[in-house]
Structure formats: C-alpha cells, structure tokens
Design a protein around this motif. Structure first.
Motif, PDB file in Angstrom:
ATOM      1  N   VAL A   1       0.821  -1.217   0.000  1.00 26.01           N
ATOM      2  CA  VAL A   1       0.000   0.000   0.000  1.00 26.01           C
ATOM      3  C   VAL A   1       0.853   1.265   0.000  1.00 26.01           C
ATOM      4  O   VAL A   1       0.473   2.289  -0.548  1.00 26.01           O
ATOM      5  CB  VAL A   1      -0.955  -0.023   1.215  1.00 26.01           C
ATOM      6  CG1 VAL A   1      -1.688   1.279   1.372  1.00 26.01           C
ATOM      7  CG2 VAL A   1      -1.937  -1.151   1.074  1.00 26.01           C
ATOM      8  N   GLU A   2       2.017   1.189   0.624  1.00 28.32           N
ATOM      9  CA  GLU A   2       2.883   2.377   0.676  1.00 28.32           C
ATOM     10  C   GLU A   2       3.873   2.390  -0.486  1.00 28.32           C
ATOM     11  O   GLU A   2       4.652   3.318  -0.613  1.00 28.32           O
ATOM     12  CB  GLU A   2       3.680   2.385   1.999  1.00 28.32           C
ATOM     13  CG  GLU A   2       2.836   2.039   3.210  1.00 28.32           C
ATOM     14  CD  GLU A   2       2.671   3.181   4.180  1.00 28.32           C
ATOM     15  OE1 GLU A   2       3.136   4.283   3.866  1.00 28.32           O
ATOM     16  OE2 GLU A   2       2.051   2.958   5.232  1.00 28.32           O
TER      17      GLU A   2
ATOM     18  N   LYS B   1      -4.297  -5.568   7.363  1.00 25.53           N
ATOM     19  CA  LYS B   1      -4.936  -4.275   7.641  1.00 25.53           C
ATOM     20  C   LYS B   1      -6.049  -4.040   6.627  1.00 25.53           C
ATOM     21  O   LYS B   1      -6.026  -4.633   5.537  1.00 25.53           O
ATOM     22  CB  LYS B   1      -3.920  -3.133   7.544  1.00 25.53           C
ATOM     23  CG  LYS B   1      -2.918  -3.149   8.669  1.00 25.53           C
ATOM     24  CD  LYS B   1      -2.063  -1.894   8.639  1.00 25.53           C
ATOM     25  CE  LYS B   1      -1.212  -1.842   9.903  1.00 25.53           C
ATOM     26  NZ  LYS B   1      -0.446  -0.616   9.968  1.00 25.53           N
ATOM     27  N   TRP B   2      -6.950  -3.140   6.993  1.00 26.44           N
ATOM     28  CA  TRP B   2      -8.055  -2.795   6.077  1.00 26.44           C
ATOM     29  C   TRP B   2      -7.818  -1.419   5.486  1.00 26.44           C
ATOM     30  O   TRP B   2      -7.325  -0.520   6.177  1.00 26.44           O
ATOM     31  CB  TRP B   2      -9.379  -2.802   6.831  1.00 26.44           C
ATOM     32  CG  TRP B   2      -9.845  -4.198   7.135  1.00 26.44           C
ATOM     33  CD1 TRP B   2      -9.524  -4.948   8.233  1.00 26.44           C
ATOM     34  CD2 TRP B   2     -10.685  -5.016   6.319  1.00 26.44           C
ATOM     35  NE1 TRP B   2     -10.114  -6.187   8.147  1.00 26.44           N
ATOM     36  CE2 TRP B   2     -10.836  -6.252   6.984  1.00 26.44           C
ATOM     37  CE3 TRP B   2     -11.328  -4.840   5.089  1.00 26.44           C
ATOM     38  CZ2 TRP B   2     -11.605  -7.296   6.463  1.00 26.44           C
ATOM     39  CZ3 TRP B   2     -12.094  -5.866   4.572  1.00 26.44           C
ATOM     40  CH2 TRP B   2     -12.232  -7.077   5.251  1.00 26.44           C
ATOM     41  N   TYR B   3      -8.200  -1.263   4.212  1.00 28.96           N
ATOM     42  CA  TYR B   3      -7.973   0.011   3.524  1.00 28.96           C
ATOM     43  C   TYR B   3      -9.235   0.479   2.799  1.00 28.96           C
ATOM     44  O   TYR B   3      -9.997  -0.349   2.271  1.00 28.96           O
ATOM     45  CB  TYR B   3      -6.837  -0.134   2.504  1.00 28.96           C
ATOM     46  CG  TYR B   3      -5.526  -0.450   3.184  1.00 28.96           C
ATOM     47  CD1 TYR B   3      -4.749   0.563   3.755  1.00 28.96           C
ATOM     48  CD2 TYR B   3      -5.086  -1.775   3.300  1.00 28.96           C
ATOM     49  CE1 TYR B   3      -3.564   0.262   4.415  1.00 28.96           C
ATOM     50  CE2 TYR B   3      -3.905  -2.075   3.963  1.00 28.96           C
ATOM     51  CZ  TYR B   3      -3.149  -1.058   4.516  1.00 28.96           C
ATOM     52  OH  TYR B   3      -1.982  -1.354   5.178  1.00 28.96           O
TER      53      TYR B   3
ATOM     54  N   VAL C   1      -5.723   6.275  -1.079  1.00 28.87           N
ATOM     55  CA  VAL C   1      -5.933   5.156  -0.150  1.00 28.87           C
ATOM     56  C   VAL C   1      -5.657   5.643   1.265  1.00 28.87           C
ATOM     57  O   VAL C   1      -4.779   6.482   1.480  1.00 28.87           O
ATOM     58  CB  VAL C   1      -5.043   3.950  -0.504  1.00 28.87           C
ATOM     59  CG1 VAL C   1      -3.565   4.270  -0.466  1.00 28.87           C
ATOM     60  CG2 VAL C   1      -5.360   2.763   0.395  1.00 28.87           C
TER      61      VAL C   1
ATOM     62  N   GLU D   1      -5.981   4.017   5.570  1.00 28.64           N
ATOM     63  CA  GLU D   1      -6.327   2.858   6.399  1.00 28.64           C
ATOM     64  C   GLU D   1      -7.738   3.032   6.965  1.00 28.64           C
ATOM     65  O   GLU D   1      -8.141   4.148   7.314  1.00 28.64           O
ATOM     66  CB  GLU D   1      -5.311   2.719   7.539  1.00 28.64           C
ATOM     67  CG  GLU D   1      -5.456   1.384   8.246  1.00 28.64           C
ATOM     68  CD  GLU D   1      -4.366   1.148   9.279  1.00 28.64           C
ATOM     69  OE1 GLU D   1      -3.279   1.767   9.190  1.00 28.64           O
ATOM     70  OE2 GLU D   1      -4.622   0.322  10.175  1.00 28.64           O
TER      71      GLU D   1
END
Ligand code: FUB
Length: 322
Positions: A59-60, A281-283, A303, A305
C-alpha cells in the motif's frame, strides 16, 4: 498509514475497485478525461473512453500502470461513457465488468475477459442480457459470484421497476421507499445473470425501509460489498449528500441495517470507493478532486487505512470536503 495517499499523479482516476490477486493489490478505476462537455445532472461531462489498471505490491509502495486494458473503440456495442468497473477471477480467468451506454444512450453492463488481472481484456459482442444502470461490483463467496449494481440520476436506475424499464422514470416521493441497489448471482461462465436481479433492502434502526427523502442515508450509487467478522457490509454513496455510508447484514442478499458514515464529503461532487483487507490491515480506496482544483469530473484516487471499533462499526474518516 494514517494519512490518505494519492496514488497516480499523472492520470485522473476515480471509482477505484480493488482486489488482491496473486498476492498483489490490483486497482480497477475509471479514467477521467477533460471532455469539454458542460456539467449537468445527467453526468454527460463524465465521458470516459478507456480503462487503465494499476497494481501495487504494498500500500505504501510503487504503483504500476499497466496501460490501456480496454478501449471503448474496441467494444462492438458501444455508445459512450465508460463508468465505474470491477473485476473478478474464476478458474484463472479475469472478468472485467463495466457500465457503458449503448447506441441508444441506455446504460448496460458489459463483460470483457483476460488471462491476466491487468488485461488487456477482450469484450463480449453484446452487453449482459437483462443488465441496466451502472456501477457493477462483484463479490465472491464459496465459488459463487454476486454482482451489486445501480445508480440514480445519470446512472438511470430511476427508469426501472421490477427489472423492467418504465415509461417515465422518476424517483419515488419522499415518504415512499428509496430506490434500492440490485444484487444478482452470476452464471457459472461469469458472462450472464444466473437469476433475476433482486433489491437490496436497507433498514433503519427501527427496522423500517429507508425512505426516498432520506438523502443523508439512502442509496444513490457506488455499491461495494465486503465481509468482516462473519457479517456482510454493503457500502455505497448517498450521491447528492456526498457521503460514503454502510449497512450490515447476515448474508450477501440482505436485508441490511444502516450503521453509519464511512467517509464524510470529499472535494468534488462524487464519492466512490472500495474496501479491502491486505497484509492484515483494512484500507479504503476512494477519490477526490483536490489535485484538479475541484473539477468534479477530474478526480484522483487515494488510499487510507480503515479501522473498526470493537463492536464491528467502522470509524468515520474525514473526507476533507465541505
Ligand atoms: O465515474 C462516473 C460515475 O461517477 C460513477 O459510475 C459513479 O459512481 C460516480 O463516481
């Protein structure tokens, strides 16, 4: 990740539908363009012509643009306006579902096939039989695939009752039941509906169906489904009140009970999202119009979290708009 991150600086992208395929995140967004068409309630200014698909290992991390995956000029039944799409996988094939106006200016839902999640996708000769309106989202459970769809105003949902087009489509009166999103199971070959679409009923805290006049809570467009701790979370945009909301149920068909706001208004008219779990984790993937200086038809996906409270409710995220 506590601060929202813009994902693609060099293209305007919106309505991100995100899935984990082969251990990576794949993003299926709309590709916004400057069409020069004046803004109206019909959404004519959203005159999109192709889809780019993106992937991320993290994600990052870096976002890879896989280029044009489907172009309107290659869709045999095309009229105009490629709006929000989604993708599903079955038996190592990928199916891209997309809303597009046909040559009579009626939105239908089409499907295109690829061997790879990033495409390119080859469209079927005709739209899915019995399809109408916009914003397909596909949810898989135990090998069955369910499509949620529908959108008001420019999305044409008000023109249908009981899956039939009506003469003079309009929204119900304020004290009548709100127009619902639809759900339909897909056929085994993923190319057609396996049943008649059914209505997604959203109830309030007293068990009453949300009313058409309840603009802060009623469904407008942008369906998404995810499952968390055994419950089914149906999330959607309230359109003209610009919120992303959710309602929870015990099975994919509902009924669902309204629970609250996921994202307060963003800069720009539309709000649209997907919710996905990745690496524990949820995004929330979504969009706003900040990078274009507020042009509602030139959006940029982001995006952030997403967090739950202990009771399973979602912590509201500030969209940064009005
Ligand atoms: O991108 C065009 C339309 O705007 C989508 O289909 C709607 O959900 C809204 O985001």
């Amino acid at each position: 990740m506590k601060k929202a991150r813009y994902l693609v600086p060099d293209l305007y992208t919106a309505d991100p539908a995100v899935h984990v395929f082969n251990g990576k995140l794949y993003i299926y967004p709309s590709h916004d363009v400057e069409s020069g068409i004046p803004e109206n309630d019909n959404g004519d200014h959203f005159d999109m012509r192709d889809y780019h698909i993106f992937s991320m290992d993290d994600v990052e991390g870096e976002v890879t643009d896989h280029g044009v995956a489907l172009d309107v000029k290659n869709i045999p039944w095309a009229g105009r306006q490629l709006w929000d799409c989604d993708c599903a996988c079955k038996d190592d094939k990928y199916y891209l579902y997309f809303p597009l106006k046909d040559q009579t200016d009626i939105f239908r839902i089409g499907v295109a096939i690829s061997d790879k999640p990033e495409g390119p996708f080859v469209p079927q000769e005709a739209p899915m039989k019995g399809s109408y309106s916009i914003d397909p989202c596909v949810f898989e459970e135990d090998g069955s695939h369910y499509m949620y769809f529908g959108g008001l105003w420019g999305g044409q949902l008000q023109r249908y009752r009981n899956n039939k087009a009506i003469e003079c489509g309009h929204e119900p009166k304020d004290d009548e039941a709100a127009l619902p999103a639809r759900i339909v199971k897909l056929s085994d070959d993923m190319l057609e509906f396996a049943e008649e679409p059914r209505e997604i009923v959203i109830l309030d805290e007293n068990g009453d169906v949300l009313k058409a006049g309840d603009h802060d809570r009623r469904f407008f467009e942008a369906s998404w489904m995810h499952k968390y701790q055994g419950k089914y979370y149906f999330s959607y945009s309230t359109g003209n009140t610009h919120q992303l909301c959710y309602a929870v149920g015990d099975n994919p068909y509902g009924p669902f009970t309204y629970k609250g706001v996921i994202l307060t208004p963003v800069v720009g008219w539309t709000t649209h999202h997907s919710i996905v779990e990745f690496k524990g984790k949820w995004y929330l993937f979504h969009h706003d119009s900040v990078p274009s200086g507020g042009k509602t038809w030139l959006r940029s996906m982001k995006v952030v979290e997403l967090e739950y409270n202990e009771d399973g409710s979602i912590k509201t995220i500030d969209g940064g708009g009005e």
